[in-house]
Write a protein that holds these residues in place. Structure first.
Motif, PDB file in Angstrom:
ATOM      1  N   TYR A  16      42.841  73.416  49.156  1.00 18.52           N
ATOM      2  CA  TYR A  16      41.816  73.279  50.188  1.00 18.52           C
ATOM      3  C   TYR A  16      40.495  72.770  49.616  1.00 18.52           C
ATOM      4  O   TYR A  16      39.755  72.054  50.301  1.00 18.52           O
ATOM      5  CB  TYR A  16      41.628  74.579  50.968  1.00 18.52           C
ATOM      6  N   SER A  37      43.618  73.934  59.395  1.00 20.39           N
ATOM      7  CA  SER A  37      44.802  73.793  58.557  1.00 20.39           C
ATOM      8  C   SER A  37      45.265  75.155  58.037  1.00 20.39           C
ATOM      9  O   SER A  37      46.454  75.482  58.066  1.00 20.39           O
ATOM     10  CB  SER A  37      44.494  72.857  57.379  1.00 20.39           C
ATOM     11  N   VAL A  82      48.981  62.401  56.862  1.00 19.27           N
ATOM     12  CA  VAL A  82      49.496  63.407  57.770  1.00 19.27           C
ATOM     13  C   VAL A  82      50.661  62.799  58.519  1.00 19.27           C
ATOM     14  O   VAL A  82      50.574  61.680  59.008  1.00 19.27           O
ATOM     15  CB  VAL A  82      48.404  63.852  58.765  1.00 19.27           C
ATOM     16  N   ARG A 101      47.341  77.231  60.321  1.00 21.43           N
ATOM     17  CA  ARG A 101      48.713  76.754  60.564  1.00 21.43           C
ATOM     18  C   ARG A 101      49.682  77.176  59.466  1.00 21.43           C
ATOM     19  O   ARG A 101      50.891  77.005  59.619  1.00 21.43           O
ATOM     20  CB  ARG A 101      48.718  75.229  60.701  1.00 21.43           C
ATOM     21  N   GLN A 102      49.182  77.709  58.371  1.00 18.76           N
ATOM     22  CA  GLN A 102      50.051  78.112  57.262  1.00 18.76           C
ATOM     23  C   GLN A 102      50.569  79.529  57.489  1.00 18.76           C
ATOM     24  O   GLN A 102      49.878  80.508  57.213  1.00 18.76           O
ATOM     25  CB  GLN A 102      49.299  78.033  55.931  1.00 18.76           C
ATOM     26  N   ARG A 135      37.641  72.014  59.689  1.00 17.45           N
ATOM     27  CA  ARG A 135      38.830  71.268  59.253  1.00 17.45           C
ATOM     28  C   ARG A 135      39.730  72.146  58.391  1.00 17.45           C
ATOM     29  O   ARG A 135      40.944  72.202  58.588  1.00 17.45           O
ATOM     30  CB  ARG A 135      38.405  70.020  58.479  1.00 17.45           C
ATOM     31  N   ASP A 141      39.135  62.617  56.711  1.00 20.61           N
ATOM     32  CA  ASP A 141      39.947  63.188  57.785  1.00 20.61           C
ATOM     33  C   ASP A 141      41.198  62.339  57.944  1.00 20.61           C
ATOM     34  O   ASP A 141      41.183  61.137  57.685  1.00 20.61           O
ATOM     35  CB  ASP A 141      39.168  63.187  59.113  1.00 20.61           C
ATOM     36  N   GLU A 188      45.977  64.795  54.096  1.00 23.51           N
ATOM     37  CA  GLU A 188      46.253  66.131  53.578  1.00 23.51           C
ATOM     38  C   GLU A 188      46.345  66.001  52.067  1.00 23.51           C
ATOM     39  O   GLU A 188      46.163  64.901  51.519  1.00 23.51           O
ATOM     40  CB  GLU A 188      47.572  66.664  54.150  1.00 23.51           C
TER      41      GLU A 188
END
Length: 138
Positions: free
Chosen positions: A66, A12, A137, A15-16, A8, A74, A77
């Protein structure tokens, strides 16, 4: 559960784009703890040749965020509400490593902290205390 948490966080993290730009790496992620590293590059230094404080702060903030994400459900964010960082020494390290932990996971806010250390000497470079808030999200 450990692998699920790592997957998980890794999804994420990947994607940064900013983290990719500075060369940050996710080293470990488990419930309540995350470790992120960043190698020194000349384009990340300030005018005196030291690793820029903005890079150190970014690594600490992302580690705190994080770390908070590991303790929420889940589909959510987190966003940084506030943080305080102490930059304790100039960074001449070839690599920094930030280790985050959850101080308190409340219903509304999650308090986290991160220690940033020189990977070679284990000297403490910076300490952050941060407040995160879960968000949906979009």
């Amino acid at each position: 559960m450990g692998q699920e948490v790592y997957r998980r966080i890794k999804a994420s993290f990947d994607r940064q784009q900013f983290l990719s730009l500075i060369g940050a790496e996710l080293e470990r992620a488990e419930r309540g703890s995350v470790v992120i590293s960043c190698k020194r590059r000349e384009d990340l230094t300030q005018q005196q040749g030291l690793l820029h404080g903005g890079v150190v702060t970014t690594i600490a903030d992302v580690t705190c965020g994080y770390t908070a994400l590991t303790v929420i459900p889940d589909g959510q964010e987190v966003l940084t509400v506030e943080f305080k960082i102490n930059l304790l020494r100039p960074v001449v390290a070839e690599q920094i490593v930030a280790t985050g932990s959850v101080v308190k996971a409340g219903k509304t806010l999650i308090i986290t902290e991160a220690e940033v250390r020189d990977a070679a000497t284990d000297k403490l470079i910076a300490k952050m205390l941060a407040t995160m808030i879960p968000s949906q999200v979009s």
